[in-house]
Design a protein around this motif. Sequence first.
Motif, PDB file in Angstrom:
ATOM      1  N   LEU A  91       0.068  20.897  -4.270  1.00 33.31           N
ATOM      2  CA  LEU A  91       1.424  20.348  -4.293  1.00 33.31           C
ATOM      3  C   LEU A  91       1.915  20.057  -2.878  1.00 33.31           C
ATOM      4  O   LEU A  91       2.555  19.022  -2.634  1.00 33.31           O
ATOM      5  CB  LEU A  91       2.366  21.332  -5.000  1.00 33.31           C
ATOM      6  N   GLY A  92       1.600  20.949  -1.940  1.00 37.41           N
ATOM      7  CA  GLY A  92       1.988  20.733  -0.547  1.00 37.41           C
ATOM      8  C   GLY A  92       1.346  19.487   0.044  1.00 37.41           C
ATOM      9  O   GLY A  92       1.997  18.722   0.763  1.00 37.41           O
ATOM     10  N   LEU A 132       0.825  -1.202   0.000  1.00 39.30           N
ATOM     11  CA  LEU A 132       0.000   0.000   0.000  1.00 39.30           C
ATOM     12  C   LEU A 132       0.865   1.260   0.000  1.00 39.30           C
ATOM     13  O   LEU A 132       0.574   2.227  -0.725  1.00 39.30           O
ATOM     14  CB  LEU A 132      -0.919  -0.005   1.220  1.00 39.30           C
ATOM     15  N   CYS A 133       1.943   1.252   0.779  1.00 32.90           N
ATOM     16  CA  CYS A 133       2.860   2.398   0.817  1.00 32.90           C
ATOM     17  C   CYS A 133       3.519   2.613  -0.542  1.00 32.90           C
ATOM     18  O   CYS A 133       3.650   3.747  -1.014  1.00 32.90           O
ATOM     19  CB  CYS A 133       3.922   2.193   1.896  1.00 32.90           C
ATOM     20  N   CYS A 185       1.429   9.425  -5.577  1.00 32.40           N
ATOM     21  CA  CYS A 185       1.786  10.789  -5.151  1.00 32.40           C
ATOM     22  C   CYS A 185       2.863  11.381  -6.057  1.00 32.40           C
ATOM     23  O   CYS A 185       2.818  12.571  -6.393  1.00 32.40           O
ATOM     24  CB  CYS A 185       2.258  10.793  -3.694  1.00 32.40           C
ATOM     25  N   SER A 186       3.837  10.561  -6.450  1.00 29.37           N
ATOM     26  CA  SER A 186       4.889  11.037  -7.360  1.00 29.37           C
ATOM     27  C   SER A 186       4.286  11.485  -8.688  1.00 29.37           C
ATOM     28  O   SER A 186       4.659  12.527  -9.240  1.00 29.37           O
ATOM     29  CB  SER A 186       5.914   9.932  -7.601  1.00 29.37           C
ATOM     30  N   LEU A 243       3.343  11.998   0.208  1.00 27.27           N
ATOM     31  CA  LEU A 243       4.523  11.266  -0.266  1.00 27.27           C
ATOM     32  C   LEU A 243       5.505  11.028   0.877  1.00 27.27           C
ATOM     33  O   LEU A 243       6.032   9.912   1.038  1.00 27.27           O
ATOM     34  CB  LEU A 243       5.195  12.049  -1.395  1.00 27.27           C
ATOM     35  N   ALA A 244       5.759  12.073   1.671  1.00 25.22           N
ATOM     36  CA  ALA A 244       6.706  11.948   2.793  1.00 25.22           C
ATOM     37  C   ALA A 244       6.203  10.924   3.813  1.00 25.22           C
ATOM     38  O   ALA A 244       6.985  10.099   4.312  1.00 25.22           O
ATOM     39  CB  ALA A 244       6.894  13.310   3.457  1.00 25.22           C
ATOM     40  N   ILE A 245       4.899  10.958   4.109  1.00 22.44           N
ATOM     41  CA  ILE A 245       4.327  10.004   5.067  1.00 22.44           C
ATOM     42  C   ILE A 245       4.459   8.573   4.547  1.00 22.44           C
ATOM     43  O   ILE A 245       4.870   7.659   5.283  1.00 22.44           O
ATOM     44  CB  ILE A 245       2.843  10.342   5.332  1.00 22.44           C
ATOM     45  N   SER A 246       4.128   8.380   3.270  1.00 22.22           N
ATOM     46  CA  SER A 246       4.206   7.041   2.675  1.00 22.22           C
ATOM     47  C   SER A 246       5.636   6.514   2.692  1.00 22.22           C
ATOM     48  O   SER A 246       5.872   5.339   3.003  1.00 22.22           O
ATOM     49  CB  SER A 246       3.677   7.074   1.234  1.00 22.22           C
ATOM     50  N   ILE A 247       6.591   7.380   2.380  1.00 28.84           N
ATOM     51  CA  ILE A 247       8.000   6.957   2.359  1.00 28.84           C
ATOM     52  C   ILE A 247       8.470   6.588   3.755  1.00 28.84           C
ATOM     53  O   ILE A 247       9.184   5.582   3.944  1.00 28.84           O
ATOM     54  CB  ILE A 247       8.881   8.061   1.744  1.00 28.84           C
TER      55      ILE A 247
END
Length: 704
Positions: free
Chosen positions: A200-201, A7-8, A15-16, A207-211
């Motif tokens: 975009l924010g 899922l991540c 998101c990318s 994206l940061a959370i998923s990573i």
Amino acid sequence: MKKILSLCVFLVVICSALITVNIFQTKDVIRTNTIEKTDDSFNFYVSDSQVAVKDEIKEFSRLSNHYKVNVFLSTTDSNGATVKSVVYQRSSFPKDNFGLASNNVFPDKDDYYASFVTGSQHQIGTIPVFYSKNHVILQTLSRYHKDNNRTANGTFTIVGANSTDKAKIIHRLSQFFSVTPAQLVTKNVEQRTEMFNKNLGIFLLLLAISILIFLLIVVYLPISKMHTIGVMKLNGWKNGAIIWSFIRNGMVTLLVTSVMTDIVIVILYHNFLPPTLLPILIVGQFALVALYFLANLSVYLLVHKTTIRDLLKNHFNFTLGTWLSFGLKALLTLVTTVLLVQTSAGITESLRQAQQVKDWQRDGEVLTIDKVMLADQDRATRTLTKLYADLDQNTDTMYVRSTVVNPSKELSSNATTPEFAPDERYPIMTVNENYIRNKVPQLKSLLKQKSTERVYLIPQKYKNHHAMRHLVQSFQYNLLNSEQQSHTSIKKMKVKLIYYNDRQAKVSVFAYDFNIKQRLQSPIFSMVTPSNMTFFDKEILSDTSGANPLKIPQSKSTMRTIKHAITKADAGYLNIHFATMNSILSDSLTSINQGLAFFALMLVTVFCLNLIASIFLLMCIIQNKARSLAIKKMLGIKLVDRYKWEGLVSLALYVIQLLVVLIFGSSKLILIFALIMIALDALISSSFISFVERRSLPAMLKGE
């Protein structure tokens, strides 16, 4: 665990792609802002022109026919659409820029093109754009000027000129508009579209959370499956096969999601697909594949180092995973602390603004200039001064500017001037007669004495103050610009002092200034008129966002008079927008609260990630020290002593976080939030340890 990992990976790919599309949408807006431009195009700028619109169109037509060029005017309509109005020349028209096929662009002068469906019979085609909300209109200049209220001013682009003709065209236009060539090609105001936006924010945050979650799972997953890895090795599995079994699901998810995302984007944007979009998406997706393998380096190292001997001895080394988890924990704690400080500042500002809205409720229902387009400050100041003179005469427009002066620090002085005590403060309000009549009617009788000098109404209590004349002269001197000050002095400032009985009049007035919270008691009034305005009095007429000195009581007749005065003063080019002080304050409060809500959401999200990081860190530590912890438990060592170092490290992080919030936080409320977060983190961590410690001792010795 593997499903969460997949899922991540899915969210990272999506998101990318959304971030890439968002950037291309912003670039599309930038492109359409200058859609008419080619390699041979150039701009010229017309402002403060007295040329009639009809004469301008005729001159542009002659220019177009003679030099075979197109003359574009760039504007924005009331709905935010970019409008390109052109004097059209078929042979050099940049039809490819607008995505048009026919050379006969305008069969009729009222025909036009748009990037969206307008429903008008005069729309004869569509301009392809990547971003559907990016509205563009192409029309003739004569159609644009069907509205007779428009001027000949604007930003123009010449397209199709030969390099040898450029200088001739500029010279001819400069003669027509009666300006120098340098003035004609000089841009007065710079406008640009920012790449960063709200969507975009949000995508970057997701994206940061998923990573982060992905990294935590990647680190812990092989650690939790060490016995499985050992069994695989006992059964003869090779290292590569074992590693592939761990990364296979994520890799398949990544590749399938990437392909499906590319297909969906091609379908959605098939009308106008930028040539570089797909290559950038594919390169980015290959980069994600590389990052995926790099992130799974911990799997490779663990599998490579694990031997049958380690399995039989139940001895595994998870130091790498522990350090990675600790690094993520420290990073998330740092981000949480920063967000706590930011949220604290937001809470303080929101409470301050809310109180200000309450304080202004009774006196804030007056109109003021909220927005004004400033391309040329000097010209704008002249126009606004002319506009104010009309409003001062024909409406109840009040001119109000309040300040509390500390003469010893703020006013101009020299060695021969009287001294003021450091703690002396004098409230001074620069106002017009309309203000006195509306707000201080008990003093209007004093204004019957007409004077060519600047009149100051001063409370009787200051009459015996030997330096009062010097005070108002210094105040008046400070309202001049540096050039004006160089030709005069403080003592030469012409002022007239009129004293009023402050005990009998009992003057208590609202300051109309965001920085002055209390009502002013018996202030000094500096009487301003259109004829005695100083440099500073005029300059602040262009201030906005509640700082403008004009305060206009609301009424339908007043609004009609304002519109007439704007037309009379030729102030239409300034795009002046009026709003009540209360609405300005309410909008500001709404904006602050939205920002506060965004930071609060980020804070909660990062804190939840921080809790997850704490659990994963503890999992790694317990797995790494399983045998040691079991032996210590068997020897009767207390739980607190078994996790002493982990507790000390956590305590240090908590103390540092709390100290930073105490030092830099501006709201006591945020300190409570910080304590709650620390308590929750400590409670969940200790509960997890207690849960693990309830396992049977034989199971712990086995590392289960």
